[in-house]
Enzyme design. Structure first.
Site, PDB file in Angstrom:
ATOM      1  N   LYS A 193       0.861  -1.182   0.000  1.00 17.93           N
ATOM      2  CA  LYS A 193       0.000   0.000   0.000  1.00 17.93           C
ATOM      3  C   LYS A 193       0.899   1.234   0.000  1.00 17.93           C
ATOM      4  O   LYS A 193       1.767   1.371   0.856  1.00 17.93           O
ATOM      5  CB  LYS A 193      -0.904  -0.001   1.233  1.00 17.93           C
ATOM      6  N   ARG A 203     -10.676   9.977   2.392  1.00 19.07           N
ATOM      7  CA  ARG A 203     -10.484  10.686   3.668  1.00 19.07           C
ATOM      8  C   ARG A 203     -11.584  11.725   3.879  1.00 19.07           C
ATOM      9  O   ARG A 203     -11.959  11.999   5.017  1.00 19.07           O
ATOM     10  CB  ARG A 203      -9.081  11.305   3.714  1.00 19.07           C
ATOM     11  N   LYS A 258       1.639   9.940   5.863  1.00 22.42           N
ATOM     12  CA  LYS A 258       1.695   8.513   6.192  1.00 22.42           C
ATOM     13  C   LYS A 258       2.942   7.833   5.622  1.00 22.42           C
ATOM     14  O   LYS A 258       2.986   6.618   5.497  1.00 22.42           O
ATOM     15  CB  LYS A 258       0.405   7.838   5.705  1.00 22.42           C
ATOM     16  N   GLU A 314       7.656  -7.123   1.172  1.00 20.02           N
ATOM     17  CA  GLU A 314       6.361  -7.175   1.865  1.00 20.02           C
ATOM     18  C   GLU A 314       5.613  -8.462   1.504  1.00 20.02           C
ATOM     19  O   GLU A 314       4.956  -9.067   2.350  1.00 20.02           O
ATOM     20  CB  GLU A 314       5.505  -5.957   1.488  1.00 20.02           C
ATOM     21  N   LYS A 317      -2.330  -1.455  -3.714  1.00 21.63           N
ATOM     22  CA  LYS A 317      -3.144  -0.255  -3.673  1.00 21.63           C
ATOM     23  C   LYS A 317      -2.279   0.991  -3.801  1.00 21.63           C
ATOM     24  O   LYS A 317      -1.240   1.042  -3.139  1.00 21.63           O
ATOM     25  CB  LYS A 317      -3.888  -0.253  -2.334  1.00 21.63           C
ATOM     26  N   SER A 333     -10.370   5.529  -4.282  1.00 21.87           N
ATOM     27  CA  SER A 333     -11.339   6.624  -4.373  1.00 21.87           C
ATOM     28  C   SER A 333     -10.934   7.679  -5.401  1.00 21.87           C
ATOM     29  O   SER A 333     -11.766   8.186  -6.152  1.00 21.87           O
ATOM     30  CB  SER A 333     -11.530   7.253  -2.993  1.00 21.87           C
ATOM     31  N   TYR A 347     -15.182   1.113  -6.241  1.00 18.92           N
ATOM     32  CA  TYR A 347     -16.426   1.845  -5.947  1.00 18.92           C
ATOM     33  C   TYR A 347     -17.404   1.721  -7.098  1.00 18.92           C
ATOM     34  O   TYR A 347     -18.573   2.055  -6.953  1.00 18.92           O
ATOM     35  CB  TYR A 347     -16.101   3.309  -5.637  1.00 18.92           C
TER      36      TYR A 347
HETATM   37  C1  PBG Z   1      -6.775   3.775   5.785  1.00 14.38           C
HETATM   38  C2  PBG Z   1      -7.341   3.492   4.454  1.00 14.38           C
HETATM   39  C3  PBG Z   1      -7.283   4.364   3.365  1.00 14.38           C
HETATM   40  C4  PBG Z   1      -7.932   3.749   2.327  1.00 14.38           C
HETATM   41  C5  PBG Z   1      -8.381   2.506   2.772  1.00 14.38           C
HETATM   42  N1  PBG Z   1      -7.992   2.347   4.107  1.00 14.38           N
HETATM   43  C6  PBG Z   1      -6.735   5.741   3.276  1.00 14.38           C
HETATM   44  C7  PBG Z   1      -5.426   6.051   3.820  1.00 14.38           C
HETATM   45  O1  PBG Z   1      -4.538   5.195   3.922  1.00 14.38           O
HETATM   46  O2  PBG Z   1      -5.254   7.202   4.183  1.00 14.38           O
HETATM   47  C8  PBG Z   1      -8.084   4.396   0.964  1.00 14.38           C
HETATM   48  C9  PBG Z   1      -9.087   3.845   0.050  1.00 14.38           C
HETATM   49  C10 PBG Z   1      -9.427   4.727  -1.086  1.00 14.38           C
HETATM   50  O3  PBG Z   1      -8.853   5.803  -1.321  1.00 14.38           O
HETATM   51  O4  PBG Z   1     -10.342   4.328  -1.792  1.00 14.38           O
HETATM   52  N2  PBG Z   1      -6.478   2.715   6.598  1.00 14.38           N
END
Ligand code: PBG
Length: 330
Positions: free
Chosen positions: A197, A207, A219, A235, A250, A276, A315
């Site tokens: 990720k 968010r 992050k 990983e 992701k 998203s 989505y």
């Molecule tokens: C956080 C989390 C995120 C998403 C899924 N779980 C956002 C982040 O890491 O800040 C993002 C999913 C998306 O953007 O569709 N644990």
């Protein structure tokens, strides 16, 4: 006429021919629908940066799940929107057996028992700092966070989750969650690890949906650097050894090379999260009349499949499933 032995166009000559030689297929069984849940009754709070998506009260979520189930979608990935006054630095609400997420899981397993319920394991929905882990003096501390994540996973399994999905990127969390689940007797509950990720700017709309923007910093000390792909193989090795059942990459499309590498490196099922921001880009361009949303969605999902992903978190899952059930091909 030119003299040519090879004319690749012969295999593209008609729809039947193209179907016969198609190398990649997409069906509702490949799809997982992420969904946001909030408190209330018959309530839906639209998410402006994610047209067509809203935070839903549990009863409305059940309606959405029934629709997904009837279309043959594999599962839903749940994310709770927690009230600010329930957030604290250690995300205690995440281990509340009667918390919002746990009530949602129970309702879904009752209404649509076959639909997989995949639950998010991370602190950010519950954290007053908006981080996926506990913040001590500005640092996101690993081991203390992992203990909380393991406890969260057990609470979710107890409520009926089919798979837990750690999305936090702490080191060692898959093994700790596996141990905790097994100790609690949940040997059949799977782990979908967010394995590679990335610290991506494409999570913005998500968010917005959860009001989970980090209150300070970013992050980057836990999510991966977008410049790296080889590092992801580390990983993969760790998550496999720690007992992950699915490995998730992701974001999706911009990271298709990572999906491909992960696919080559593991025999486990690979998932990809069409996030998203990817969804928002398609919706925004379509709203302007610049892109055909349906075609671009199906093409995006097919490309993720071609890159090597078995399961797609998107989505657009409902829309894609309807198009596929209606016979539309990308
Ligand atoms: C956080 C989390 C995120 C998403 C899924 N779980 C956002 C982040 O890491 O800040 C993002 C999913 C998306 O953007 O569709 N644990």
């Amino acid at each position: 006429m030119m003299t040519m032995m090879e004319r690749p166009r012969r295999n593209r000559v008609s729809a039947r021919m193209r179907d016969a030689v198609a190398e990649t297929h997409l069906s509702p069984a490949n799809l997982v629908l992420p969904a946001f849940v909030q408190e209330g009754k018959d309530a839906a709070t639209p998410i402006p940066s994610m047209p067509g998506h809203a935070r839903l009260s549990v009863d409305r979520l059940v309606g959405l799940a029934r629709e997904a189930d009837s279309l043959g979608i594999t599962g839903v990935a749940l994310f709770p929107a927690i009230a600010d006054d329930l957030k604290d630095p250690r995300g205690q609400e995440g281990v509340n057996p009667n918390g919002l997420l746990q009530r949602a899981i129970k309702a879904l397993k009752e209404a649509t028992p076959d639909l997989l319920v995949i639950t998010d394991v991370a602190l950010d929905p519950y954290s007053s700092d908006g981080h996926d882990g506990v913040v001590v003096d500005g640092e996101i501390v690993n081991d203390e966070t992992v203990a909380i994540l393991a406890a969260m996973a057990v609470v979710q399994a107890e409520a009926g989750a089919d798979m837990v999905a750690p999305s936090d990127m702490m080191d060692g969390r898959v093994g700790a969650i596996r141990d905790a689940l097994d100790d609690a007797g949940h040997t059949k509950v799977g782990i979908c690890s967010y394995c590679t990720k990335y610290a991506s700017a494409l999570y913005g709309p998500f968010r917005d949906a959860l009001d989970s923007e980090p209150r300070g910093g970013d992050k980057k000390t836990y999510q991966m650097d977008p410049r790296n792909a080889r590092e992801g193989l580390r990983e993969v090795t760790l998550d496999e050894a720690e007992g992950a059942d699915w490995l998730l990459v992701k974001p999706g499309l911009p990271y298709a090379d990572v999906i491909y590498r992960v696919r080559q490196a593991t025999a486990l099922p690979v998932a990809a999260y069409h996030v998203s921001g990817e969804y928002a880009m398609l919706k925004a361009a379509a709203e302007k009349g610049w892109l055909d949303y349906d075609k671009c969605l199906l093409e995006s999902l097919m490309c993720l499949r071609r890159a090597g992903a078995d399961i797609l978190f998107t989505y657009g899952a409902l829309e894609a499933a309807k198009l596929l059930v209606g016979g539309r091909k990308p």
